[in-house]
Design an enzyme around this catalytic site. Sequence first.
Site, mmCIF file in Angstrom:
data_model
loop_
_atom_site.group_PDB
_atom_site.id
_atom_site.type_symbol
_atom_site.label_atom_id
_atom_site.label_comp_id
_atom_site.label_asym_id
_atom_site.label_seq_id
_atom_site.Cartn_x
_atom_site.Cartn_y
_atom_site.Cartn_z
ATOM 1 N N GLU A 1 1.715 -1.170 4.116
ATOM 2 C CA GLU A 1 1.903 -0.830 6.274
ATOM 3 C C GLU A 1 1.219 0.078 6.421
ATOM 4 O O GLU A 1 2.622 0.756 7.321
ATOM 5 C CB GLU A 1 3.273 -1.193 6.424
ATOM 6 C CG GLU A 1 3.769 -2.801 5.329
ATOM 7 C CD GLU A 1 4.988 -3.374 5.401
ATOM 8 O OE1 GLU A 1 5.771 -3.055 5.971
ATOM 9 O OE2 GLU A 1 5.171 -4.969 5.095
ATOM 10 N N GLU B 1 2.383 -12.285 -0.119
ATOM 11 C CA GLU B 1 3.619 -12.143 0.256
ATOM 12 C C GLU B 1 4.191 -13.637 1.111
ATOM 13 O O GLU B 1 4.190 -13.921 1.955
ATOM 14 C CB GLU B 1 4.338 -11.396 1.354
ATOM 15 C CG GLU B 1 3.752 -9.941 -0.074
ATOM 16 C CD GLU B 1 4.762 -8.406 1.301
ATOM 17 O OE1 GLU B 1 5.322 -8.756 1.665
ATOM 18 O OE2 GLU B 1 4.395 -7.863 0.720
#
Length: 363
Positions: free
Chosen positions: A158, A274
Amino acid sequence: MKFLFTLAGLAGLIQLVDNGAHCILVAPDAPSQTLAEAAPFPIGFAVSPASIKSNAPYRQTVIQEATSITADVAMKPSRISPQKGIYNVDVADQLIEFARSQKKRVHGHTLVWYIDTSPNWLKQIRDSTDLESTLQTYIQTVGTHFKGKVASWDVVNEAVDNNRGAIRKDSLNTVGKTLFNVGKILGDDYVARMFQYAHKADPNARLFYNDYGQETRPAKLSAIVNMANDFKRRGIPIHGLGLQMHISIDTPNEGIENAIRKSAETGLLIHISELDIAMNPGKKKDFAETPELLEKQYQKYKFVVSTYKKIVPASQQFGITLWGVDDGTSWIPGFCQCLDAALPFDANFGKKRAYQGFLDGLK
């Protein structure tokens, strides 16, 4: 004569058949294959080592349904190194031993992350030389320890800003918590250097850049794809892209397909890393699972899986990992402070309609 009744508790159809003498209640066929058996690519779960150890249905579901596992938090920097110079790998080692005993692949998550779960001692470093050296040492130490035990790593997690398509340089997140401001301290190209350090620590590990929101944020998707292509041109050792895919039943299919397609066009391995699909994106206080919502979740799981299988060349299919095992241990209710049920297994490890959606997407 034949009647069809929809029962919300079963999220499927039960037939009442009149055979002339008796009425026979016929349940729908149970899935004949597990996800692991049906998929031509690895199927994973993000797992808790504590739950693996203490929760027998949880453990058995992982054993039966998965071919790959990711530690949900046990291999993050805050757990591995809670104090500077101290490395606590016992819990992660236990998970790896479980994976080895069950012949499961281990995907490491994660070496560098900007968010507030990075250890406090690391967030306090402000000098660029000190921080660079510290991260290099951390990656070298951790990567070397798990060398040959971990097949792959999310090297950096991220790092790209949600809206600007640039490297994050925030000091605070949306709720005012202090972040690990690595991008501001080390500059835009720090991600490339982290990949170089990880490759040196374990030359055989597949190295991924992992992020979320590519399906709804075009600027972010473009920035990640451009970064990956730039790394390839420069010889930076990147092998794959992780699309977290924390989505909902309302996420547009067009965005999902575009994110998968554009990512696959890099030629890198593609990991839906995810996956979960929320049924309560509006955070309604009176949320309840209904046949309509369960059907929408079924359709979305089916679409994600079938699109991945169709668009991503077989040689680039690193697999699909669900972020959690069951609704009872999912991270989403705690994060959104709301009720939800985003996974294919309910809190009692029953197979939901979404489970069949996953299987049907593989067909």
